[in-house]
Design an enzyme around this catalytic site. Structure first.
Site, mmCIF file in Angstrom:
data_model
loop_
_atom_site.group_PDB
_atom_site.id
_atom_site.type_symbol
_atom_site.label_atom_id
_atom_site.label_comp_id
_atom_site.label_asym_id
_atom_site.label_seq_id
_atom_site.Cartn_x
_atom_site.Cartn_y
_atom_site.Cartn_z
ATOM 1 N N ASP A 21 0.859 -1.175 0.000
ATOM 2 C CA ASP A 21 0.000 0.000 0.000
ATOM 3 C C ASP A 21 0.902 1.235 0.000
ATOM 4 O O ASP A 21 2.131 1.135 0.106
ATOM 5 C CB ASP A 21 -0.886 -0.051 1.254
ATOM 6 C CG ASP A 21 -1.770 1.156 1.402
ATOM 7 O OD1 ASP A 21 -2.441 1.531 0.422
ATOM 8 O OD2 ASP A 21 -1.792 1.748 2.499
ATOM 9 N N ALA B 231 -0.133 5.223 1.376
ATOM 10 C CA ALA B 231 -0.284 6.043 2.586
ATOM 11 C C ALA B 231 -0.437 5.160 3.820
ATOM 12 O O ALA B 231 -1.255 4.245 3.856
ATOM 13 C CB ALA B 231 -1.496 6.968 2.455
ATOM 14 N N ALA C 107 -13.814 10.170 9.421
ATOM 15 C CA ALA C 107 -13.203 10.094 8.094
ATOM 16 C C ALA C 107 -12.308 8.862 7.958
ATOM 17 O O ALA C 107 -12.193 8.280 6.877
ATOM 18 C CB ALA C 107 -12.400 11.359 7.811
ATOM 19 N N MET D 56 -11.325 3.869 5.558
ATOM 20 C CA MET D 56 -10.054 4.047 4.862
ATOM 21 C C MET D 56 -9.596 2.756 4.186
ATOM 22 O O MET D 56 -9.739 1.661 4.740
ATOM 23 C CB MET D 56 -8.985 4.523 5.839
ATOM 24 C CG MET D 56 -7.739 5.077 5.148
ATOM 25 S SD MET D 56 -8.121 6.507 4.100
ATOM 26 C CE MET D 56 -8.612 7.702 5.325
ATOM 27 N N LYS E 117 -11.880 6.378 -3.238
ATOM 28 C CA LYS E 117 -12.314 7.612 -2.572
ATOM 29 C C LYS E 117 -13.805 7.922 -2.784
ATOM 30 O O LYS E 117 -14.470 8.421 -1.889
ATOM 31 C CB LYS E 117 -11.440 8.788 -3.012
ATOM 32 C CG LYS E 117 -9.953 8.569 -2.721
ATOM 33 C CD LYS E 117 -9.706 8.046 -1.309
ATOM 34 C CE LYS E 117 -8.249 7.729 -1.071
ATOM 35 N NZ LYS E 117 -8.007 6.996 0.189
ATOM 36 N N HIS F 221 -15.501 5.609 -0.512
ATOM 37 C CA HIS F 221 -15.251 6.075 0.852
ATOM 38 C C HIS F 221 -16.263 7.160 1.231
ATOM 39 O O HIS F 221 -16.871 7.122 2.312
ATOM 40 C CB HIS F 221 -13.820 6.626 0.930
ATOM 41 C CG HIS F 221 -13.342 6.959 2.307
ATOM 42 N ND1 HIS F 221 -12.141 6.529 2.799
ATOM 43 C CD2 HIS F 221 -13.892 7.696 3.312
ATOM 44 C CE1 HIS F 221 -11.974 6.980 4.030
ATOM 45 N NE2 HIS F 221 -13.027 7.700 4.354
ATOM 46 N N ARG G 164 -10.615 -1.892 -3.737
ATOM 47 C CA ARG G 164 -10.692 -2.639 -2.486
ATOM 48 C C ARG G 164 -12.088 -2.535 -1.874
ATOM 49 O O ARG G 164 -12.724 -1.490 -1.992
ATOM 50 C CB ARG G 164 -9.688 -2.063 -1.471
ATOM 51 C CG ARG G 164 -8.250 -2.084 -1.936
ATOM 52 C CD ARG G 164 -7.453 -1.163 -1.030
ATOM 53 N NE ARG G 164 -6.061 -1.147 -1.442
ATOM 54 C CZ ARG G 164 -5.202 -0.241 -1.015
ATOM 55 N NH1 ARG G 164 -5.590 0.720 -0.195
ATOM 56 N NH2 ARG G 164 -3.949 -0.276 -1.398
ATOM 57 N N ASP H 261 -2.342 -1.100 5.750
ATOM 58 C CA ASP H 261 -2.704 -0.609 7.084
ATOM 59 C C ASP H 261 -4.209 -0.512 7.276
ATOM 60 O O ASP H 261 -4.657 0.036 8.292
ATOM 61 C CB ASP H 261 -2.067 0.764 7.334
ATOM 62 C CG ASP H 261 -2.635 1.842 6.417
ATOM 63 O OD1 ASP H 261 -2.555 1.674 5.176
ATOM 64 O OD2 ASP H 261 -3.163 2.856 6.918
#
Length: 275
Positions: A15, A17, A48, A52, A56, A59, A163, A189
């Site tokens: 990944d 970030a 927010a 994750m 986006k 999200h 994902r 993460d």
């Protein structure tokens, strides 16, 4: 021809970030808060962070489906947010993300050296992210300036489904010329990122301290006392439990011993789908 289990690891799919760059995964979370604020809807950093790892747009849709945020949106606009409203927020999110991504572009301390160590073992370095391609282009360039170049990059909008679907991880397998998904290790993460690796038939490694789950800067992480950190590890291990990662480690710097253990398990005939 006969099928033989792979004897060792061939590739690591990383990944971005919270894994290789942006300790604490602040770049996407802060921009979600700012994008919603431009529509007079308050969203906290904690809210927010919840979805994750997803693409986006998805999200934002997931955030808008949360009762508290939906109620705040309805208070501002007189209705629950529609897909068109989600797209409007996304369209504001994107330029903000591109504009401010450099603020959180630093490599995670030790990551470059760790990746170099993996390369000396003959491993290929794939990568994927919940960022769309237009944002990834800037992330990749900033990382290049800091010395990190992955062998392949897949953005969330470069596959039919991001994902937790396995498409991005599998796109790396194809591009890198990997002979067996069981010889790949997905490192992430977030829960959607671990599910991505699981569904792709890979070994999975969840990062506990460098990313979204802990949500601290590197300095804040280093300042935690042992008891507090132990408590956070218990909480985060519980958060990842349902996605069934094969390993949980603090940061990418703890990965080389995991690779050695996976190689041992592969040599013994063990496969990721069996555990």
């Amino acid at each position: 021809m006969n099928y033989n289990n792979p004897a060792r690891t061939q590739a690591v799919i990383l990944d971005w970030a919270g894994t290789v760059v942006d300790f604490g995964s602040f770049a996407p979370t802060q921009i979600f808060v700012e994008a919603f604020a431009e529509f007079d809807v308050q969203v906290s950093i904690e809210e927010a962070r919840g979805p994750m790892g997803m693409g986006k747009w998805e999200h934002i849709r997931t955030l808008c489906d949360q009762p508290g945020i939906s109620a705040r949106y309805a208070q501002a606009f007189g209705r629950a947010p529609t897909d068109e409203d989600v797209t409007a927020i996304y369209d504001r999110f994107m330029p903000l993300q591109i504009e401010k991504i450099a603020r959180h572009s630093a490599l995670i301390p030790g990551a470059l050296e760790t990746i170099g160590q993996l390369r000396t073992q003959g491993l290929k370095i794939g990568s994927c992210s919940g960022y769309p391609a237009v944002v990834m282009a800037k992330v990749v360039e900033l990382a290049r300036q800091n010395g990190y170049v992955a062998d392949h990059v897949v953005a969330t909008d470069e596959v039919p489904n991001g994902r937790p679907y396995p498409a991005q991880a599998l796109a790396n397998v194809i591009a890198l010329g990997i002979s067996d998904v069981a010889s790949c290790v997905k490192v992430d993460d977030t829960v959607p990122g671990i599910l991505e690796g699981r569904r792709a038939g890979m070994w999975t490694v969840a990062l506990v301290c460098s990313g979204n789950a802990l949500g601290l800067t590197h300095e804040e992480y280093q300042a935690m006392d042992a008891q507090q950190l132990a408590g956070e590890r218990v909480r985060i291990h519980g958060m990842f439990a349902g996605s069934r990662p094969h390993y949980l480690i603090d940061t990418l710097n703890d990965l080389p011993p995991v690779i050695a253990d996976i190689d041992r398990r592969l040599a013994a005939g063990e496969m990721p789908q069996g555990s």
